[in-house]
Design an enzyme around this catalytic site. Structure first.
Site, PDB file in Angstrom:
ATOM      1  N   GLY A  63       0.814  -1.216   0.000  1.00 44.12           N
ATOM      2  CA  GLY A  63       0.000   0.000   0.000  1.00 44.12           C
ATOM      3  C   GLY A  63       0.841   1.257   0.000  1.00 44.12           C
ATOM      4  N   CYS A  64       1.894   1.273   0.789  1.00 43.61           N
ATOM      5  CA  CYS A  64       2.754   2.452   0.886  1.00 43.61           C
ATOM      6  C   CYS A  64       3.502   2.691  -0.427  1.00 43.61           C
ATOM      7  CB  CYS A  64       3.729   2.299   2.041  1.00 43.61           C
ATOM      8  SG  CYS A  64       2.893   2.188   3.643  1.00 43.61           S
ATOM      9  N   THR A  65       3.877   1.617  -1.100  1.00 41.65           N
ATOM     10  CA  THR A  65       4.555   1.749  -2.387  1.00 41.65           C
ATOM     11  C   THR A  65       3.596   2.326  -3.425  1.00 41.65           C
ATOM     12  OG1 THR A  65       6.056  -0.076  -1.882  1.00 41.65           O
ATOM     13  CG2 THR A  65       5.787   0.504  -4.222  1.00 41.65           C
TER      14      THR A  65
ATOM     15  N   ALA B   9       3.120   6.068  -2.712  1.00 40.70           N
ATOM     16  CA  ALA B   9       4.289   6.870  -3.100  1.00 40.70           C
ATOM     17  C   ALA B   9       4.399   6.961  -4.615  1.00 40.70           C
ATOM     18  CB  ALA B   9       5.558   6.269  -2.505  1.00 40.70           C
TER      19      ALA B   9
END
Length: 190
Positions: free
Chosen positions: A43-45, A48
């Site tokens: 999710g964080c990738t 970003a």
């Protein structure tokens, strides 16, 4: 907990480029400050990458985008290089900015209460007031919603939310008096 209209707390955090970055470094700019749990996770990738893909549009709108997590500046450098990210990533291992913005606390993960980063985004105006807060962010479509607000428009409905609404509508039973689709004709064998 911050509210829209509050003065945005300043911060000084190490960045992935090795420089210390403060809110005061961006006079006259809108700052998009997004908090995320951990580098190089799915999710964080995606988040970003979405902000990085839209970075030119944010810049044209007079905004800078800063991502903040507890990861070290060195880990941020590796994350940025691995995915060719354009956004500046800030390291907040002591939770100074997280706490100031209310982006760390109790949340539910896989049905359990845990302490951790609350995925959230703050749009901070050139006058240093918080213009909008997204809390408990769903990643897909989020960067587009933030960009729409930065440009001065409303937040568009996230694609996932629209798909979810369509699925719900398809599963919802017909109400009394509603027109039903005709049944398939039954053919009798001869």
């Amino acid at each position: 907990m911050l509210n829209a209209g509050d003065r945005a707390p300043d911060f000084s955090l190490d960045s992935d480029s090795g420089k210390t970055v403060s809110l005061a470094d961006f006079p006259g700019k809108t700052v998009v400050l997004y908090f995320y749990p951990k580098d190089d996770t799915p999710g964080c990738t995606r988040e970003a990458q979405a902000f990085s893909e839209a970075l030119h549009a944010f810049t044209e709108a007079g905004a800078v985008v800063l991502g903040v997590s507890r990861d070290s500046a060195e880990r941020h450098r590796k994350f940025r290089a691995k995915y060719d990210l354009g956004v500046t990533l800030l390291s907040d291992p002591d939770l100074t900015a997280h706490d100031a913005y209310g982006a760390y606390g109790e949340k539910t993960m896989y049905g359990k209460k845990v302490m951790g980063t609350i995925r959230s985004t703050f749009i901070i105006g050139p006058d240093r007031t918080v213009k909008h807060i997204f809390s408990g962010v769903k990643v897909d479509g989020h960067a587009d919603a933030v960009l729409a607000l930065v440009r001065g428009g409303g937040a568009p409905e996230a694609p996932r939310a629209a798909a979810s609404a369509a699925k719900t509508a398809a599963k919802t039973p017909a109400k009394r008096g509603a027109v039903k689709a005709p049944a398939k004709p039954v053919t009798k064998p001869r």
